[in-house]
Structures are given as structure tokens and as C-alpha cells.
Design a protein around this motif. Structure first.
Motif, PDB file in Angstrom:
ATOM      1  N   MET A 113       0.848  -1.173   0.000  1.00  0.00           N
ATOM      2  CA  MET A 113       0.000   0.000   0.000  1.00  0.00           C
ATOM      3  C   MET A 113       0.895   1.237   0.000  1.00  0.00           C
ATOM      4  O   MET A 113       1.864   1.306   0.748  1.00  0.00           O
ATOM      5  N   SER A 114       0.546   2.211  -0.840  1.00  0.00           N
ATOM      6  CA  SER A 114       1.362   3.418  -0.943  1.00  0.00           C
ATOM      7  C   SER A 114       1.141   4.317   0.275  1.00  0.00           C
ATOM      8  O   SER A 114       0.147   4.202   0.999  1.00  0.00           O
ATOM      9  N   GLU A 115       2.074   5.218   0.463  1.00  0.00           N
ATOM     10  CA  GLU A 115       1.963   6.148   1.589  1.00  0.00           C
ATOM     11  C   GLU A 115       0.759   7.063   1.425  1.00  0.00           C
ATOM     12  O   GLU A 115       0.101   7.411   2.403  1.00  0.00           O
ATOM     13  N   THR A 116       0.449   7.425   0.185  1.00  0.00           N
ATOM     14  CA  THR A 116      -0.719   8.272  -0.069  1.00  0.00           C
ATOM     15  C   THR A 116      -1.999   7.568   0.362  1.00  0.00           C
ATOM     16  O   THR A 116      -2.852   8.164   1.021  1.00  0.00           O
ATOM     17  N   VAL A 117      -2.134   6.287   0.020  1.00  0.00           N
ATOM     18  CA  VAL A 117      -3.312   5.508   0.423  1.00  0.00           C
ATOM     19  C   VAL A 117      -3.375   5.438   1.942  1.00  0.00           C
ATOM     20  O   VAL A 117      -4.446   5.599   2.540  1.00  0.00           O
ATOM     21  N   ASN A 118      -2.250   5.220   2.571  1.00  0.00           N
ATOM     22  CA  ASN A 118      -2.203   5.132   4.027  1.00  0.00           C
ATOM     23  C   ASN A 118      -2.639   6.445   4.674  1.00  0.00           C
ATOM     24  O   ASN A 118      -3.400   6.435   5.645  1.00  0.00           O
ATOM     25  N   LYS A 119      -2.179   7.568   4.146  1.00  0.00           N
ATOM     26  CA  LYS A 119      -2.561   8.874   4.691  1.00  0.00           C
ATOM     27  C   LYS A 119      -4.057   9.122   4.515  1.00  0.00           C
ATOM     28  O   LYS A 119      -4.722   9.612   5.426  1.00  0.00           O
ATOM     29  N   ILE A 120      -4.579   8.779   3.342  1.00  0.00           N
ATOM     30  CA  ILE A 120      -6.012   8.961   3.087  1.00  0.00           C
ATOM     31  C   ILE A 120      -6.827   8.060   4.006  1.00  0.00           C
ATOM     32  O   ILE A 120      -7.854   8.473   4.551  1.00  0.00           O
ATOM     33  N   LYS A 121      -6.365   6.841   4.197  1.00  0.00           N
ATOM     34  CA  LYS A 121      -7.053   5.888   5.072  1.00  0.00           C
ATOM     35  C   LYS A 121      -7.233   6.476   6.461  1.00  0.00           C
ATOM     36  O   LYS A 121      -8.329   6.436   7.029  1.00  0.00           O
ATOM     37  N   TYR A 122      -6.178   7.028   7.023  1.00  0.00           N
ATOM     38  CA  TYR A 122      -6.264   7.579   8.376  1.00  0.00           C
ATOM     39  C   TYR A 122      -7.006   8.910   8.415  1.00  0.00           C
ATOM     40  O   TYR A 122      -7.795   9.155   9.320  1.00  0.00           O
ATOM     41  N   ALA A 123      -6.792   9.769   7.428  1.00  0.00           N
ATOM     42  CA  ALA A 123      -7.453  11.075   7.411  1.00  0.00           C
ATOM     43  C   ALA A 123      -8.966  10.948   7.256  1.00  0.00           C
ATOM     44  O   ALA A 123      -9.727  11.716   7.845  1.00  0.00           O
ATOM     45  N   MET A 124      -9.403   9.948   6.455  1.00  0.00           N
ATOM     46  CA  MET A 124     -10.835   9.789   6.191  1.00  0.00           C
ATOM     47  C   MET A 124     -11.470   8.652   6.990  1.00  0.00           C
ATOM     48  O   MET A 124     -12.644   8.345   6.787  1.00  0.00           O
ATOM     49  N   SER A 125     -10.699   8.034   7.861  1.00  0.00           N
ATOM     50  CA  SER A 125     -11.192   6.926   8.684  1.00  0.00           C
ATOM     51  C   SER A 125     -11.861   5.848   7.832  1.00  0.00           C
ATOM     52  O   SER A 125     -13.003   5.451   8.077  1.00  0.00           O
ATOM     53  N   LEU A 126     -11.145   5.390   6.811  1.00  0.00           N
ATOM     54  CA  LEU A 126     -11.701   4.381   5.920  1.00  0.00           C
ATOM     55  C   LEU A 126     -11.791   3.033   6.605  1.00  0.00           C
ATOM     56  O   LEU A 126     -10.879   2.623   7.333  1.00  0.00           O
ATOM     57  N   ARG A 127     -12.873   2.334   6.349  1.00  0.00           N
ATOM     58  CA  ARG A 127     -13.020   0.956   6.839  1.00  0.00           C
ATOM     59  C   ARG A 127     -12.211   0.029   5.937  1.00  0.00           C
ATOM     60  O   ARG A 127     -11.769   0.406   4.852  1.00  0.00           O
ATOM     61  N   THR A 128     -12.057  -1.206   6.363  1.00  0.00           N
ATOM     62  CA  THR A 128     -11.251  -2.169   5.621  1.00  0.00           C
ATOM     63  C   THR A 128     -11.703  -2.335   4.165  1.00  0.00           C
ATOM     64  O   THR A 128     -10.863  -2.299   3.268  1.00  0.00           O
ATOM     65  N   PRO A 129     -13.017  -2.516   3.864  1.00  0.00           N
ATOM     66  CA  PRO A 129     -13.409  -2.660   2.450  1.00  0.00           C
ATOM     67  C   PRO A 129     -13.080  -1.422   1.619  1.00  0.00           C
ATOM     68  O   PRO A 129     -12.683  -1.535   0.457  1.00  0.00           O
ATOM     69  N   GLN A 130     -13.218  -0.245   2.203  1.00  0.00           N
ATOM     70  CA  GLN A 130     -12.893   0.989   1.492  1.00  0.00           C
ATOM     71  C   GLN A 130     -11.389   1.083   1.241  1.00  0.00           C
ATOM     72  O   GLN A 130     -10.961   1.456   0.152  1.00  0.00           O
ATOM     73  N   GLU A 131     -10.614   0.734   2.247  1.00  0.00           N
ATOM     74  CA  GLU A 131      -9.155   0.747   2.113  1.00  0.00           C
ATOM     75  C   GLU A 131      -8.699  -0.219   1.024  1.00  0.00           C
ATOM     76  O   GLU A 131      -7.837   0.104   0.207  1.00  0.00           O
ATOM     77  N   GLU A 132      -9.284  -1.418   0.992  1.00  0.00           N
ATOM     78  CA  GLU A 132      -8.929  -2.403  -0.031  1.00  0.00           C
ATOM     79  C   GLU A 132      -9.269  -1.885  -1.429  1.00  0.00           C
ATOM     80  O   GLU A 132      -8.483  -2.029  -2.360  1.00  0.00           O
ATOM     81  N   ALA A 133     -10.439  -1.281  -1.579  1.00  0.00           N
ATOM     82  CA  ALA A 133     -10.848  -0.746  -2.878  1.00  0.00           C
ATOM     83  C   ALA A 133      -9.897   0.368  -3.320  1.00  0.00           C
ATOM     84  O   ALA A 133      -9.488   0.416  -4.484  1.00  0.00           O
ATOM     85  N   LEU A 134      -9.515   1.237  -2.411  1.00  0.00           N
ATOM     86  CA  LEU A 134      -8.574   2.310  -2.739  1.00  0.00           C
ATOM     87  C   LEU A 134      -7.205   1.735  -3.082  1.00  0.00           C
ATOM     88  O   LEU A 134      -6.518   2.238  -3.969  1.00  0.00           O
ATOM     89  N   SER A 135      -6.823   0.660  -2.433  1.00  0.00           N
ATOM     90  CA  SER A 135      -5.549   0.003  -2.740  1.00  0.00           C
ATOM     91  C   SER A 135      -5.542  -0.583  -4.149  1.00  0.00           C
ATOM     92  O   SER A 135      -4.516  -0.561  -4.830  1.00  0.00           O
ATOM     93  N   TYR A 136      -6.681  -1.117  -4.595  1.00  0.00           N
ATOM     94  CA  TYR A 136      -6.781  -1.612  -5.975  1.00  0.00           C
ATOM     95  C   TYR A 136      -6.606  -0.461  -6.965  1.00  0.00           C
ATOM     96  O   TYR A 136      -5.897  -0.587  -7.960  1.00  0.00           O
TER      97      TYR A 136
END
Length: 103
Positions: free
Chosen positions: A1-24
Motif C-alpha cells: 500500500m502506498s503512503e498516499t493511500v495510508n494517509k487517506i485511510k487515516y485522514a478519512m477513517s476508511l473501513r477495511t473494504p474501502q481501504e482495499e478498494a482504494l488500494s486496488y
């Protein structure tokens, strides 16, 4: 997972399915350039890096993404995350969104 995805995940409080979709989206986007690559090249990258490596075909003349997710999982939040991701990584500023409700 890229650092950008990781930052967005924490900033937007993404749930696991959302994080996985963004990772794709991150995996596909990091292997193609939507402005320069041919439709076939982008479809090949999407096929290789999408979930379960399903064959991806687009009937549109522009890049489009669709997420099949359960009701209430946060698809609107995911779309916001995807838009922000594409803005931060590619500099895109114009997006066309269509929400389709099934009954």
C-alpha cells in the motif's frame, strides 16, 4: 500500500473494504497513465491488479471505475477518497460521477 493511500485511510477513517478498494485503484494507477496510455493498456493493467484478476473491459472512451460493495459500507466516502487520491497522485481536477441506485 502506498503512503498516499495510508494517509487517506487515516485522514478519512476508511473501513477495511474501502481501504482495499482504494488500494486496488492505487495498484492500477501506478501501472498506467490515463492520459497517455491506450484503452487496451489501461484495461490490461486493471485486469492484472483488480480483485481476483477479473477481465476488465470498458465500454467508455474514458477511464471509469465501479465498486461493487454492500449497502451502507461507505461508497460515497470511498468516491471522495478516490477523487482525492487521483488529485494528489496525478493532479486530476475534473471528475464525472454517477451514482446508480438499484431497486
Amino acid at each position: 500500500m502506498s503512503e498516499t493511500v495510508n494517509k487517506i485511510k487515516y485522514a478519512m477513517s476508511l473501513r477495511t473494504p474501502q481501504e482495499e478498494a482504494l488500494s486496488y485503484l492505487d495498484a492500477i494507477t501506478s501501472h498506467c497513465d490515463y492520459k497517455k496510455d491506450s484503452k487496451e493498456t489501461i484495461e490490461a493493467a486493471a485486469t492484472e491488479y483488480c480483485e481476483k484478476q477479473r477481465k476488465v473491459n470498458s465500454s467508455f472512451d474514458f477511464p471509469s471505475f465501479c465498486y461493487a460493495m454492500a449497502t451502507g459500507i461507505g461508497k460515497t466516502r470511498l468516491m471522495g477518497a478516490c477523487i482525492y487520491y487521483l488529485y494528489k497522485t496525478k493532479g486530476y481536477k475534473h471528475f464525472f460521477m454517477r451514482r446508480r441506485a438499484y431497486v
